[in-house]
Every structure is written in C-alpha cells, then in structure tokens.
Design a protein around this motif. Structure first.
Motif, mmCIF file in Angstrom:
data_model
loop_
_atom_site.group_PDB
_atom_site.id
_atom_site.type_symbol
_atom_site.label_atom_id
_atom_site.label_comp_id
_atom_site.label_asym_id
_atom_site.label_seq_id
_atom_site.Cartn_x
_atom_site.Cartn_y
_atom_site.Cartn_z
ATOM 1 N N ILE A 25 -2.994 0.429 6.222
ATOM 2 C CA ILE A 25 -3.688 -0.841 5.999
ATOM 3 C C ILE A 25 -4.824 -0.563 5.026
ATOM 4 O O ILE A 25 -5.600 0.378 5.207
ATOM 5 C CB ILE A 25 -4.225 -1.420 7.319
ATOM 6 C CG1 ILE A 25 -3.064 -1.758 8.251
ATOM 7 C CG2 ILE A 25 -5.090 -2.639 7.059
ATOM 8 C CD1 ILE A 25 -3.478 -2.225 9.622
ATOM 9 N N HIS A 26 -4.924 -1.364 3.984
ATOM 10 C CA HIS A 26 -5.960 -1.215 2.973
ATOM 11 C C HIS A 26 -7.038 -2.251 3.248
ATOM 12 O O HIS A 26 -6.745 -3.441 3.395
ATOM 13 C CB HIS A 26 -5.379 -1.415 1.574
ATOM 14 C CG HIS A 26 -4.192 -0.541 1.300
ATOM 15 N ND1 HIS A 26 -4.325 0.764 0.910
ATOM 16 C CD2 HIS A 26 -2.856 -0.779 1.387
ATOM 17 C CE1 HIS A 26 -3.125 1.299 0.761
ATOM 18 N NE2 HIS A 26 -2.210 0.378 1.042
ATOM 19 N N LEU A 27 -8.297 -1.789 3.329
ATOM 20 C CA LEU A 27 -9.420 -2.679 3.589
ATOM 21 C C LEU A 27 -10.311 -2.779 2.371
ATOM 22 O O LEU A 27 -10.569 -1.783 1.693
ATOM 23 C CB LEU A 27 -10.272 -2.164 4.756
ATOM 24 C CG LEU A 27 -9.676 -2.201 6.141
ATOM 25 C CD1 LEU A 27 -10.620 -1.552 7.138
ATOM 26 C CD2 LEU A 27 -9.382 -3.618 6.563
ATOM 27 N N LYS A 70 -11.475 -7.937 3.907
ATOM 28 C CA LYS A 70 -10.084 -8.358 3.710
ATOM 29 C C LYS A 70 -9.185 -7.155 3.955
ATOM 30 O O LYS A 70 -9.556 -6.019 3.667
ATOM 31 C CB LYS A 70 -9.873 -8.897 2.291
ATOM 32 C CG LYS A 70 -10.617 -10.197 2.026
ATOM 33 C CD LYS A 70 -10.343 -10.724 0.657
ATOM 34 C CE LYS A 70 -11.104 -12.022 0.450
ATOM 35 N NZ LYS A 70 -10.920 -12.557 -0.894
ATOM 36 N N ALA A 71 -7.996 -7.424 4.497
ATOM 37 C CA ALA A 71 -7.051 -6.352 4.800
ATOM 38 C C ALA A 71 -5.711 -6.658 4.148
ATOM 39 O O ALA A 71 -5.308 -7.823 4.046
ATOM 40 C CB ALA A 71 -6.888 -6.215 6.313
ATOM 41 N N TYR A 72 -5.065 -5.599 3.714
ATOM 42 C CA TYR A 72 -3.778 -5.733 3.049
ATOM 43 C C TYR A 72 -2.842 -4.639 3.547
ATOM 44 O O TYR A 72 -3.272 -3.563 3.950
ATOM 45 C CB TYR A 72 -3.919 -5.582 1.525
ATOM 46 C CG TYR A 72 -4.910 -6.524 0.910
ATOM 47 C CD1 TYR A 72 -4.530 -7.799 0.505
ATOM 48 C CD2 TYR A 72 -6.229 -6.148 0.730
ATOM 49 C CE1 TYR A 72 -5.447 -8.668 -0.064
ATOM 50 C CE2 TYR A 72 -7.154 -7.016 0.157
ATOM 51 C CZ TYR A 72 -6.755 -8.266 -0.242
ATOM 52 O OH TYR A 72 -7.652 -9.125 -0.789
ATOM 53 N N VAL A 73 -1.570 -4.904 3.510
ATOM 54 C CA VAL A 73 -0.559 -3.893 3.807
ATOM 55 C C VAL A 73 0.395 -3.875 2.613
ATOM 56 O O VAL A 73 0.711 -4.917 2.022
ATOM 57 C CB VAL A 73 0.171 -4.180 5.143
ATOM 58 C CG1 VAL A 73 0.973 -5.455 5.076
ATOM 59 C CG2 VAL A 73 1.022 -3.014 5.556
ATOM 60 N N THR A 126 0.525 -7.395 0.663
ATOM 61 C CA THR A 126 0.492 -8.627 1.443
ATOM 62 C C THR A 126 -0.830 -8.703 2.202
ATOM 63 O O THR A 126 -1.189 -7.756 2.909
ATOM 64 C CB THR A 126 1.651 -8.652 2.462
ATOM 65 O OG1 THR A 126 2.869 -8.395 1.764
ATOM 66 C CG2 THR A 126 1.717 -9.973 3.186
ATOM 67 N N PRO A 127 -1.568 -9.813 2.070
ATOM 68 C CA PRO A 127 -2.830 -9.937 2.819
ATOM 69 C C PRO A 127 -2.568 -10.134 4.313
ATOM 70 O O PRO A 127 -1.572 -10.742 4.710
ATOM 71 C CB PRO A 127 -3.504 -11.168 2.206
ATOM 72 C CG PRO A 127 -2.418 -11.918 1.533
ATOM 73 C CD PRO A 127 -1.334 -10.952 1.192
#
Length: 171
Positions: A9-11, A25-28, A44-45
């Motif tokens: 997970i990218h923050l 915000k978080a993204y995968v 994808t958010p």
C-alpha cells in the motif's frame, strides 16, 4: 536480507494542514498486461479511515495547532484546559443542534426524519441518573483522585535521612 510485500500500500501524507486537516491518501498498485507479459502498473486509490486512540488524537491536535502557531511553538495544555476545550466543543455542537431544532419547529426549515431519529437515539443513550446520585458519584471520584495524587506526592518526596532509608522487603 530484504523482503517486499506482494501487494504494498502506497501512502501520501500532505503535512501542509490545509483546512486544518492532515491529508492522507492510500493507493494500491496492480500489474496490468497480457498473460505472460506485464505492460505496466495501474494505481488504484483506496478509502482511508482514520482510527486512533485518545492519546494519539491529542498528539495530532497538538501538531495541528503547532502548524498554525506564528512561531511554531505551542505548549502542552493541562488536563483542565483539555476538559474546558472539549466542553466548549460540546457546547458549540449543542447550540447548533438547538438552533436547527428551533428552525424546524418555527417552520423555517423542513423536518428531516433521519435527523430526528438520530437525535432521538442520541437522547435515549444518555443515562438517566438522579442528580443527588450523580453528585455523590462525582464527589467520590474526586476524593479518589485527590487520594492518589496525595500518595503519589508522598512517594516523590525525598527522605531526610537518605542513607538510612531502606525499602522494606521483608526480614
């Protein structure tokens, strides 16, 4: 040794505190392409939900206040100041609810059944306590707090004969 998560997970954390909020915000990422050959990555958010303990909320509020302080320095508030701040927020919310209710009763605003049900549920959650019982309970808690404070202060004081004072652990 290095390990990687199969689907990290990218923050992104925006520390500018726009509108007095820390924006996270978080993204995968998902690999895209044809079978046997990856052509790229799709990001994808995700929905971010803030969950924290009370002590963490106090720290985040302190960071937020520090950001808006002219010299970036702000002191910790005492317990009494925190209670006063919380009560001020509660009073503000109650004033808003009272004003909205008066507007509905006077006909300025049309009634909303969902708001009415929510308010009724909220009122029903408040415990019904006889005022005398509440005062007795409050005084008992205050007495307990004062006793703990007194005992804590006793343990902190220095022994006048430090060398001869020894803890009692048994014979």
């Amino acid at each position: 040794m290095s390990t990687t998560a199969p689907n990290p997970i990218h923050l992104t954390v925006d520390m500018s505190f726009q509108n007095a909020h820390m924006n996270i915000k978080a993204y995968v990422s998902t690999l895209i392409g044809v079978p046997g050959r990856t052509l790229g990555v799709m990001v994808t958010p995700l929905t971010v939900k803030y969950v924290c303990y009370d002590t963490e909320c106090i720290r985040i509020d302190l960071i937020t206040k520090t950001c808006f302080s002219p010299n970036w320095i702000i002191g910790l508030s005492s317990d009494l100041q925190q209670v006063a701040g919380s009560l001020a927020c509660i009073q503000e919310v109650l004033s808003t609810v009272l004003q909205d209710t008066e507007d509905v009763l006077s006909g300025k605003v049309s009634a909303d059944n969902t708001v009415g049900c929510f308010l009724m549920s909220l009122v029903n959650q408040v415990p019904k306590i006889v005022p005398d019982d509440y005062e007795t309970m409050l005084n008992s808690n205050i007495n307990d707090l004062l006793m703990v404070t007194y005992l804590a202060n006793l343990t902190v004081t220095d022994c006048p004969q430090r060398d001869t004072c020894k803890p009692v652990n048994g014979p």
